[in-house]
Every structure is written in C-alpha cells, then in structure tokens.
Design an enzyme around this catalytic site. Structure first.
Site, PDB file in Angstrom:
ATOM      1  N   GLU A  11      26.892  88.155  34.029  1.00  0.00           N
ATOM      2  CA  GLU A  11      28.095  88.499  34.595  1.00  0.00           C
ATOM      3  C   GLU A  11      28.653  87.905  35.793  1.00  0.00           C
ATOM      4  OE1 GLU A  11      27.876  92.926  34.861  1.00  0.00           O
ATOM      5  OE2 GLU A  11      27.587  93.469  32.673  1.00  0.00           O
ATOM      6  N   GLU A  12      27.598  87.603  36.634  1.00  0.00           N
ATOM      7  CA  GLU A  12      28.163  86.923  37.912  1.00  0.00           C
ATOM      8  C   GLU A  12      28.679  85.757  37.712  1.00  0.00           C
ATOM      9  OE1 GLU A  12      25.573  85.228  41.698  1.00  0.00           O
ATOM     10  OE2 GLU A  12      24.954  87.235  40.814  1.00  0.00           O
TER      11      GLU A  12
END
Length: 434
Positions: free
Chosen positions: A292-293
C-alpha cells in the site's frame, strides 16, 4: 470497488459535515489541472464510465479534497517552504474533520471503512499540493504509521492512538529507519527490553518525518535476540515520555516544508500493552503494508507530474527563443509527448495494481514496479521540464524547481530503487542461487 456500505458512509459524511461537502457531480476536474493563478486548459474530464477503478464516490471524494487543498493548503505552501515546516496539527485537524485521514480505516475509530482504492484516489488528489513535503507528511500519518495499528492493534491502543490520528487530534510518525538501517529494515539496532510490565527502550531513529511535531511514534524495535526477521515488534510510543530526545531537525535537499528529525531513546519506559499485535511480528507487519505504501507514493507523484508537464507546456508556449515559442521546437514538444506517455503508462500500472489488490491479490511485484518507475520517471520529468524553463527553472519561484528537489527522494525513501529491483527479480526468479 465501492461497496454499498462504503457509499452509504460517504453519503452520511456529506450530510453530517457541511464545511467541505462532497459534490454529487460525476464530471470532475482533470488530473492535469493545477492551482496556479493562470489555470491550464484541462483535457476532457473523466467520468465514472471511463474509469477502471473509480466510481462516483471516488470522484466526489477527490473533489471535496481539492477544495481543502485550494483553500487551506496551497495559499500557505510558499510560507511553509521558507520556514522549513508546516503546522501539522492544524492541517491534520482540517483533513481529519473532513474524513481524509482514515479513508480505509475502521468506522468505529472514526474512519470511512472504504477500500484501498479510495486511499489511492486521495493520494492522487494530494499531488495537487504545490510541494512534496506536505503530501509526504500526510501519507506518513495515513499509510505508514497507522496501518499496522488499525489491523493488529488492541482495542485499547486503537482508542488511544488510532482514533485521534484519524480525527487529526494527534500527529503520528514512523520510527523504522536508523543511521545504519534504511532500506535494510532487518538491520535496526534499537532495542526494547522487557522489564516487568514495561519495555525499556534505547537507541535512535533517523529521517523521521513529522518527528519534531509528532505526538506518538509507531516504533520498530528489537524485542529479543532471535532471528532478525522474527525478533522485532511495533510499539506505540508517546513522544512526550521521559528519555525521548529530538536530537535535531534535519536540513534536507528537498521536502523543505516537512519537518524531519533524528530521535534518540534513553531508557524510555513504555507499558507492554503498547505493543501492536504479537511480540516478534513487527518486521512482518511492516512488510505487509509496503504494498500500500508504494502504491500510495506512485499515485501521489502521478498527479504532480501531470501538473509539471502542463505548466511547462503553458510556459514554453509563451516564452520565445529564436523568434518562436520554445514549445514549437520539435525537440521540446516531442520530449513532452514522450514524458506524458510515460506518465500515462505509470497511471495504468497503478490502477491495474490497485484493482488487483482490492480483490485480495498479492501485488508486491507490481507495486515495486510502480514505485521504481515513479521514482525514475519523476527525475526525468523534473530534469527535462526544468531545462525548458531556462533561467527561471533555476530559481525557487516556480513549481518545477521545487519538484526537481522534492522528487529525488522517491528513489530513496520507502525502499530504494535497488531494493525494488531486487524484489522484482525475486518474483521473476532471476536472482543468483545461493
């Protein structure tokens, strides 16, 4: 994609928060729009039917956020850049009150409970902020310091740290990197030794975004002497505890408006209940959120690159050299066409990766590819476009020079390019056999 419950929560937010209301319009501002006093003509607006992953609710969310950016953030960016910091508590409270700090976080702790595609939409819109430092600080709050807490933390920890981070009442930072351990997370040396019902923490963290203003840190520390991948734990650490020392605010090449700190811990005592999830699982928790990052980082820079290219087109159309606009030289408009093509390819990779991810697929390879391409393309866009601004590009008066400085971090932070290549090679099964 949006679930009916998610759409319902968005509608409830519209009704209950009348300061920044979500629009009901399907037609929206193009990602190539910018907020300068001389707006660039947008391309044809996207609609719900055109988009791979965005629904009407996504576009409404983006439009509402754009209003906050235009009214509450961009008018102050030049001042914050000059001062080397921005008022995180004030800005985060505005964003938190409007629901933007917990888009995919649990509803019971103040979030909207939507899927990760909404976080990508928010990240894209944050790319309209006219600096890199403020979006990065927001991203640390929403997608770096809080995901593990939201997934694995106890109800008590979520109430104390997650809820106020979502509402904007507390500023969070992430304590992972150290002087000798950046992309190599397994090499950290900070230790948390258990004594009774407390951990005693000693060590230090480096390059800590939000570090001088943070109320709490999501700290990764060694809690045992076991194998490097199984001896680390994540701990919620209040920054006002005795023994927490902000050694210095770090001066940086770019991201000037974001405060970055070096932090030391000298016999800092934290209750054992502040551990997130299981002891020894910190490394695993940290790795889980990297998908996600990295997608968030790619989403954020895509919009900024759109704006840089569009502003460069506008400037080179007006600026003349050898009796004709700079833009009319074939080498210039061909290069800008190449860059915009690359940006569109990155956007397609981003949206495809996101679509697969929200369906439960492992997109580690694709997320690593997106992060790698985003960092390298940002450098190309910044360098090429700055060249066409001539002497103006070498001043601090224009967005392109700020982007040139800020974007260099993307190939370093959150996993260096070389780490991304290693991950991709692992999935391609091309690494040398041990």
């Amino acid at each position: 994609m949006a679930l009916p419950a998610g759409a319902l929560r968005l509608n409830q937010l519209v009704i209950s928060r009348n300061f920044y209301k979500f629009t009901s319009c399907i037609g929206v501002r193009s990602l190539s729009d910018n907020v300068s006093s001389k707006p660039v003509p947008p391309s044809a607006p996207e609609t719900v039917g055109d988009h791979l992953i965005y629904t009407q609710e996504h576009f409404a969310l983006k439009e509402s956020l754009r209003k906050i950016i235009d009214q509450e953030i961009n008018p102050h960016v030049d001042q914050w850049e000059a001062e080397g910091t921005f008022p995180a508590h004030k800005v985060f409270k505005i964003l938190g009150s409007a629901g933007f700090l917990g888009v995919n976080k649990p509803v019971e702790y103040g979030g909207l409970g939507l899927d990760f595609s909404y976080s990508v939409a928010v990240s894209e819109e944050l790319g309209n902020i006219r600096c890199g430092g403020v979006p990065m600080a927001i991203g640390v709050q929403t997608d770096m310091a809080t995901p593990a807490l939201a997934r694995f933390g106890s109800a008590e920890l979520k109430e104390e740290f997650l809820l106020p981070s979502i509402t904007g009442d507390k500023v969070a930072c992430l304590g992972v990197s150290e002087v000798g351990a950046g992309s190599d997370v397994s090499s950290i040396l900070t230790r948390a030794v258990r004594k009774g019902d407390e951990y005693v923490i000693n060590g230090g963290k480096m390059w800590t975004t939000n570090g001088t203003q943070a109320d709490w840190m999501c700290l990764l520390a060694n809690t045992s002497d076991g194998p490097a991948h199984r001896n680390k734990s994540l701990i919620c650490l209040p920054m006002n505890l005795p023994g927490v020392h902000i050694a210095r605010k770090i001066e940086k090449l770019g991201m000037w408006s974001s405060d970055t700190a070096e932090v030391f811990f000298d016999d800092v005592r934290v209750p054992c209940k502040n551990i997130i999830g299981q002891e020894g699982m910190g490394f695993t928790y940290q790795m889980l959120q990297f998908q996600e990052e990295r997608l968030w980082a790619a989403a954020n820079v895509v919009t900024t690159m759109d704006n840089i290219i569009q502003e460069t087109i506008q400037y080179t159309r007006q600026r003349k050299i050898f009796k004709q606009p700079v833009l009319y030289h074939q080498s210039v408009h061909f290069r800008l066409a190449e860059l915009q093509t690359e940006v569109e390819l990155l956007r397609s990779l981003l949206h495809r990766s996101t679509a697969l991810y929200i369906k439960g697929n492992d997109v580690t390879k694709l997320a690593s590819m997106a992060k790698l391409k985003a960092g390298r393309l940002a450098r190309e866009v910044g360098d090429s476009c700055l060249q066409y601004w001539g002497g103006m590009g070498f001043t601090s008066d224009v967005l392109v020079s700020r982007f040139y400085r800020d974007s260099r971090l993307l190939s370093i932070g959150g996993g260096a390019d070389e780490v991304m290549l290693g991950i991709i090679c692992k999935y391609m099964d091309t690494l040398p056999k041990k």
